[in-house]
Scaffold this active site. Structure first.
Site, PDB file in Angstrom:
ATOM      1  N   GLU A   1       0.839  -1.204   0.000  1.00  0.00           N
ATOM      2  CA  GLU A   1       0.000   0.000   0.000  1.00  0.00           C
ATOM      3  C   GLU A   1       0.873   1.253   0.000  1.00  0.00           C
ATOM      4  O   GLU A   1       2.104   1.184   0.086  1.00  0.00           O
ATOM      5  CB  GLU A   1      -0.946  -0.052   1.205  1.00  0.00           C
ATOM      6  CG  GLU A   1      -1.903  -1.234   1.077  1.00  0.00           C
ATOM      7  CD  GLU A   1      -2.963  -1.292   2.160  1.00  0.00           C
ATOM      8  OE1 GLU A   1      -2.848  -0.579   3.177  1.00  0.00           O
ATOM      9  OE2 GLU A   1      -3.912  -2.076   1.978  1.00  0.00           O
TER      10      GLU A   1
ATOM     11  N   CYS B   1      -1.844  -4.768  -5.450  1.00  0.00           N
ATOM     12  CA  CYS B   1      -2.356  -6.025  -4.889  1.00  0.00           C
ATOM     13  C   CYS B   1      -1.288  -7.124  -4.937  1.00  0.00           C
ATOM     14  O   CYS B   1      -0.361  -7.090  -5.758  1.00  0.00           O
ATOM     15  CB  CYS B   1      -3.559  -6.513  -5.688  1.00  0.00           C
ATOM     16  SG  CYS B   1      -5.040  -5.525  -5.490  1.00  0.00           S
TER      17      CYS B   1
ATOM     18  N   GLU C   1      -1.622 -10.171  -6.051  1.00  0.00           N
ATOM     19  CA  GLU C   1      -1.630 -10.917  -7.315  1.00  0.00           C
ATOM     20  C   GLU C   1      -0.764 -10.232  -8.354  1.00  0.00           C
ATOM     21  O   GLU C   1       0.030 -10.862  -9.056  1.00  0.00           O
ATOM     22  CB  GLU C   1      -3.056 -11.012  -7.871  1.00  0.00           C
ATOM     23  CG  GLU C   1      -4.020 -11.795  -7.023  1.00  0.00           C
ATOM     24  CD  GLU C   1      -4.733 -10.942  -5.975  1.00  0.00           C
ATOM     25  OE1 GLU C   1      -4.132  -9.995  -5.435  1.00  0.00           O
ATOM     26  OE2 GLU C   1      -5.901 -11.247  -5.697  1.00  0.00           O
TER      27      GLU C   1
ATOM     28  N   CYS D   1      -9.266  -9.020  -7.094  1.00  0.00           N
ATOM     29  CA  CYS D   1     -10.063  -7.852  -7.466  1.00  0.00           C
ATOM     30  C   CYS D   1     -10.159  -7.769  -8.996  1.00  0.00           C
ATOM     31  O   CYS D   1      -9.480  -8.502  -9.725  1.00  0.00           O
ATOM     32  CB  CYS D   1      -9.441  -6.577  -6.893  1.00  0.00           C
ATOM     33  SG  CYS D   1      -8.055  -5.941  -7.857  1.00  0.00           S
TER      34      CYS D   1
END
Ligand code: THU
Length: 136
Positions: A48, A57, A59, A90
């Site tokens: 983040e 993310c 992934e 997501c």
């Protein structure tokens, strides 16, 4: 190695890398273990940022690690999170993954060990792919 053993190894790897997650804002940690056709496993975690939209993310960080290592053929994705419910990738990550393997099998494991399985084609039914860029 049996497929069960392989799966257990991937779950362990996803859980371990989840601990490196940098998620001071959401406090939602995610780890990804991406198994490639070359037999190697590429790891990622969410990263983040104080500028929230700059966050990455798990992934996509695993995909970036694999591509940087020269691999773009993927067999299996295992996710681990510290949420109560197994997290699906997501929408942005679905799109990034579909570029490489539209039918990718995905296993996601929650903090209490509960798990769910999907294929990427289930999660992203009508994807935009490189073929859509080809003139008719
Ligand atoms: N996150 C992931 O890393 N993967 C997902 O599939 C869902 C969401 C991260 C992004 C953000 O750092 C945090 O989880 C909360 O959305």
């Amino acid at each position: 190695m049996s497929s069960e053993q392989r799966e257990t190894e991937l779950v362990t790897a996803a859980r371990e890398v989840m601990r490196n997650s940098y998620a001071p804002y959401s406090r939602f940690r995610v780890g990804a273990a991406l198994a490639a056709a070359d037999g190697r496993v590429y790891l990622g975690c969410n990263v983040e940022n104080a500028s929230f939209p700059a966050g990455l993310c798990a992934e996509r960080s695993a995909v970036a690690a694999a591509v940087a290592a020269g691999t773009t053929r993927f067999d299996y994705l295992v996710l681990a999170s510290d949420g109560d419910v197994p997290t699906p990738p997501c929408g942005i990550c679905r799109q990034v993954l579909v570029e490489f393997e539209p039918s990718l099998p995905i296993l996601s494991v929650a903090n209490d060990g509960r798990s769910e399985r999907w294929t990427l084609s289930e999660l992203l039914a009508h994807p935009f792919t490189p073929r859509d860029l080809t003139p008719a």
